[in-house]
Design a protein around this motif. Structure first.
Motif, PDB file in Angstrom:
ATOM      1  N   GLY A  66      46.206  44.449  38.512  1.00  0.00           N
ATOM      2  CA  GLY A  66      45.803  42.744  37.640  1.00  0.00           C
ATOM      3  C   GLY A  66      46.830  42.075  37.956  1.00  0.00           C
ATOM      4  O   GLY A  66      46.381  41.386  37.783  1.00  0.00           O
ATOM      5  N   ALA A 118      39.616  37.294  42.215  1.00  0.00           N
ATOM      6  CA  ALA A 118      39.132  38.373  41.419  1.00  0.00           C
ATOM      7  C   ALA A 118      37.556  37.934  41.543  1.00  0.00           C
ATOM      8  O   ALA A 118      37.093  40.005  41.004  1.00  0.00           O
ATOM      9  N   PHE A 135      42.522  40.336  37.514  1.00  0.00           N
ATOM     10  CA  PHE A 135      43.469  39.301  38.066  1.00  0.00           C
ATOM     11  C   PHE A 135      43.838  38.953  36.502  1.00  0.00           C
ATOM     12  O   PHE A 135      43.260  38.263  35.807  1.00  0.00           O
ATOM     13  N   VAL A 178      45.492  40.218  45.520  1.00  0.00           N
ATOM     14  CA  VAL A 178      44.875  40.238  44.264  1.00  0.00           C
ATOM     15  C   VAL A 178      43.959  41.666  43.943  1.00  0.00           C
ATOM     16  O   VAL A 178      43.756  42.822  43.386  1.00  0.00           O
TER      17      VAL A 178
END
Length: 171
Positions: free
Chosen positions: A110, A66, A73, A104
Motif C-alpha cells: 500500500g 486506490a 494506498f 498503486v
C-alpha cells in the motif's frame, strides 16, 4: 434569447502540445480550423516544468486509483518520489494518471516504494535522460533487457507467461 429561443454555443475541448498559431503561420495547420477551435485557450506547462507540484498531483491520482481499484494506498516513499521527479513525463497528465494507477495496483503493502516503480521510472535520474531523444539511454535499455531475460528464465522461456506476471520482480 428573445422569443423563448435558446442559443447554444458549440464547444469542443481539445489539447495539443504544439503551438497551433505557429503551425498556421508555417502553413501546416488550416487557419479557418484554428479560428473555430481557438475560443478560450488555457496554457499549462508540461509536468517536467512543475516538479514542485508533482507530489500533490501524484497523491491525488493515486488515492483516486486506490479507491476505484479497491486497494490499500498509504503513501509514497520519498525515494520513489525523487525517481518520479527526475522522470520527464513525455505523456504528461495521461501518462501520470496511468502510471499512478499502476504503481498503486502493484505496490506490495500500500506504500509505493522505488521497488514498485516500473524500470523506466526507477532509472529516471537526470544522468540517464537524454534531452531531445525519445530512445532510452544504453544503461536503461540494458537494465530492461536484464529484467526481461530474468523473467523469461523464471517462466521457462514462455513470453506469454512472463508477460502475464505483472508486478513480479525477477530475481
Amino acid at each position: 434569447i428573445g422569443d423563448g429561443l435558446v442559443a447554444t454555443i458549440p464547444s469542443i475541448i481539445s489539447s495539443t502540445s504544439a503551438d497551433l498559431w505557429q503551425r498556421v503561420e508555417g502553413g501546416f495547420f488550416r487557419e479557418d480550423l484554428y479560428l473555430r477551435l481557438s475560443g478560450i485557450n488555457i496554457s499549462m506547462p508540461p509536468l517536467r516544468e512543475i516538479k514542485g507540484d508533482l507530489e500533490h498531483i501524484l497523491i491525488t491520482y493515486m488515492q483516486k486509483a486506490a479507491k476505484t481499484l479497491g486497494v490499500n494506498f498509504t503513501g509514497l516513499e520519498p525515494a520513489a518520489l525523487e525517481c518520479l521527479r527526475a522522470y520527464r513525463w513525455p505523456g504528461n497528465m495521461a501518462e501520470l494518471r496511468h502510471e499512478a494507477a499502476m504503481m498503486v495496483l502493484l505496490s506490495r503493502n500500500g506504500r509505493v516504494s522505488p521497488e514498485d516503480l516500473p524500470v523506466h521510472l526507477r532509472l529516471a535520474a537526470e544522468a540517464f535522460v537524454l534531452d531531445d531523444d525519445d530512445h532510452a539511454p544504453p544503461m536503461v535499455r540494458e537494465a530492461e533487457r536484464f529484467l526481461v531475460i530474468r523473467a523469461m528464465a523464471r517462466c521457462g522461456g514462455n513470453p506469454e507467461a512472463a508477460g502475464a506476471r505483472p508486478g513480479q520482480r525477477p530475481g
